[in-house]
Design a protein around this motif. Structure first.
Motif, short mmCIF file in Angstrom:
data_model
loop_
_atom_site.label_atom_id
_atom_site.label_comp_id
_atom_site.label_asym_id
_atom_site.label_seq_id
_atom_site.Cartn_x
_atom_site.Cartn_y
_atom_site.Cartn_z
N PHE A 74 0.83 -1.20 0.00
CA PHE A 74 0.00 0.00 0.00
C PHE A 74 0.87 1.25 0.00
N ALA A 75 1.94 1.24 0.79
CA ALA A 75 2.85 2.39 0.81
C ALA A 75 3.50 2.61 -0.55
N ALA A 79 -6.55 8.84 8.39
CA ALA A 79 -5.20 8.79 7.83
C ALA A 79 -4.20 8.23 8.85
N TRP A 80 -4.51 7.07 9.42
CA TRP A 80 -3.63 6.53 10.46
C TRP A 80 -3.51 5.02 10.33
N ILE A 94 1.12 7.95 10.13
CA ILE A 94 0.18 8.50 9.16
C ILE A 94 0.25 7.72 7.86
N VAL A 95 -0.88 7.52 7.21
CA VAL A 95 -0.92 6.80 5.94
C VAL A 95 -0.03 7.51 4.93
N PRO A 96 0.98 6.84 4.38
CA PRO A 96 1.89 7.51 3.45
C PRO A 96 1.29 7.63 2.05
N SER A 145 -8.07 -2.25 5.87
CA SER A 145 -9.40 -1.95 5.33
C SER A 145 -9.70 -0.46 5.44
N ASN A 146 -9.37 0.14 6.57
CA ASN A 146 -9.48 1.59 6.68
C ASN A 146 -8.57 2.27 5.67
N GLU A 147 -7.37 1.72 5.49
CA GLU A 147 -6.42 2.38 4.60
C GLU A 147 -6.86 2.32 3.14
N ILE A 148 -7.40 1.19 2.70
CA ILE A 148 -7.86 1.14 1.30
C ILE A 148 -9.03 2.08 1.09
#
Length: 416
Positions: free
Chosen positions: A221-222, A259-260, A275-277, A346-349
């Motif tokens: 994901f990063a 964003a975490w 933090i989500v990169p 799942s939150n990140e996608i």
């Protein structure tokens, strides 16, 4: 795919070629050792799943095909072809076009067969040319994308709106928490296979669904895997939904994404916190929101599981220092610590897909967001991973009901 193991399962784009972290390779001339994820392949349950599904021949046949590669370019074409073939075979199987000895709706044959292929490619030593570490990694990336349906989405350009076939894009995930129970299936991945290329009849006319699946790996994901896969298609579609497994006994439409990254271990047993990169972090918001018609989805009769409009988040309030749960969503100027879907992938996608929607200027005209499915559970007498079977009638019924309800949710969303 929520923030902690209890919620996970017990309670459970860029035009260039980026290389997933999981596709790392050894120096030129030296094949790499299997990854943590690939090493699970030798356990009894994965082997049984492959054997009963008929997918046990995939990796050996891929290994034989690699022996015929005359050059790097030839190898790349071969890898893409074989990856796309695996995806199509898994979709055909999920949609009842192949008869095998394990339930057709099962997503696990695709997952384990892909790992067999990546392990073969990681250890492959060509006879006719030198394969550098960089080129091996590029082949790994091509195999990942092609075997996940990410390069075969068939949403042809056309007019939007009433009187035309609507276009829906959905995403699912691989199985995860496999060290807890290597038999695990992911209903979001199963739904993706069952729905890919199908047409749903809605109140607004027909809607064609295309699906892709993603790995449960932080570093992919990063490296931009989500944006790379979705960027070409979001401007063309009428609706998108990222899907993952969430809470026991319920569906959730997640209102807000944070964003975490909370650090729960992924399929490589790696943890990432922070933090989500994303690209252009200077313009990165702490929160993004769904544009799915959540009121209509929650109100509709889509299946046997209740569906909730989940508005809760965890934030650090403006001027504060400690996380606070906010049942009604984030407050002004707060810092994200968990979206409605937690702080895992799942939150990140959901965050990445909705941020991409907004950065493409599609917020006001493209319904999109995240849906959490119920946890897929084995039957009451089959809960011990040490002694249990890889499947049972209740397990299959639960997965089929979840798939059917995902289809129902999409029908409502596309009709609203």
């Amino acid at each position: 795919m929520l923030s902690r193991l209890g919620a996970l399962g017990v309670a459970a784009l860029l035009a260039g070629v980026a290389v997933p972290a999981s596709a790392s390779a050894a120096p030129a001339g030296r094949p790499a050792a299997p990854t943590t994820e690939e090493a699970r392949l030798d356990r009894a349950a994965p082997q049984e799943i492959l054997r009963k599904s008929g997918f046990d021949s995939v990796a050996p046949e891929f290994s034989e095909a690699l022996k015929n590669a005359r050059s790097y370019d030839h190898a790349r074409r071969l890898v893409v072809r074989e990856g796309q073939s695996l995806w199509r075979r898994a979709v055909d199987r999920a949609q009842g076009k192949q008869r095998t000895g394990i339930s057709a709706d099962d997503d696990r044959p695709l997952y384990w067969a892909r790992l067999g292929m990546t392990r073969e490619l990681r250890q492959w030593q060509p006879d006719r040319f030198t394969l550098t570490a960089e080129r091996r990694a590029r082949l790994m990336g091509a195999l990942e994308r092609s075997s996940r349906g990410q390069d075969s989405v068939d949403h042809r350009p056309g007019k939007r709106g009433h009187g035309h076939v609507k276009r829906i894009l959905v995403t699912g995930f691989d199985p995860f928490t496999l060290d807890r129970d290597v038999r695990i299936s992911n209903p979001s991945g199963a739904a993706a296979l069952a729905l890919d290329g199908t047409t749903i009849r809605t109140a607004e006319g027909p809607a064609r669904v295309e699906a892709v699946v993603f790995p449960v790996r932080w570093d992919d994901f990063a490296d931009g895997a989500v944006e790379r896969a979705l960027r070409p298609y979001l401007p063309r579609v009428d609706l998108f939904t990222t899907i993952s497994q969430g809470r026991v006994g319920r569906f959730d439409v997640e209102r807000t994404n944070g964003a975490w990254r909370g650090g729960f271990g992924d399929n490589e047993n790696l943890s990432r916190t922070g933090i989500v990169p994303v690209s252009d972090p200077g313009s990165q918001p702490q929160w993004t929101s769904t544009t799915l018609p959540y009121k209509e989805i929650v109100a509709a009769k889509t299946g046997r599981f209740p569906v909730y409009d989940n508005t809760s988040v965890t934030e650090i309030p403006a001027g504060g220092s400690a996380p606070v749960v906010r049942p009604d969503g984030p407050t002004e100027g707060s810092t994200a610590r968990a979206g409605g879907g937690g702080d895992y992938l799942s939150n990140e996608i959901a965050y990445r897909a909705t941020l991409l929607r907004d950065r493409l200027g599609l917020h006001d005209r493209l319904p999109g967001g995240h849906v959490h499915t119920p946890v897929l559970q084995f039957g009451a007498g089959n809960t011990d991973p040490a002694t249990g079977d890889v499947t049972d009638p209740e397990f299959v019924r639960n997965r089929l009901d979840i798939i059917d309800q995902v289809r129902g949710i999409l029908r409502v969303a596309a009709s609203s």
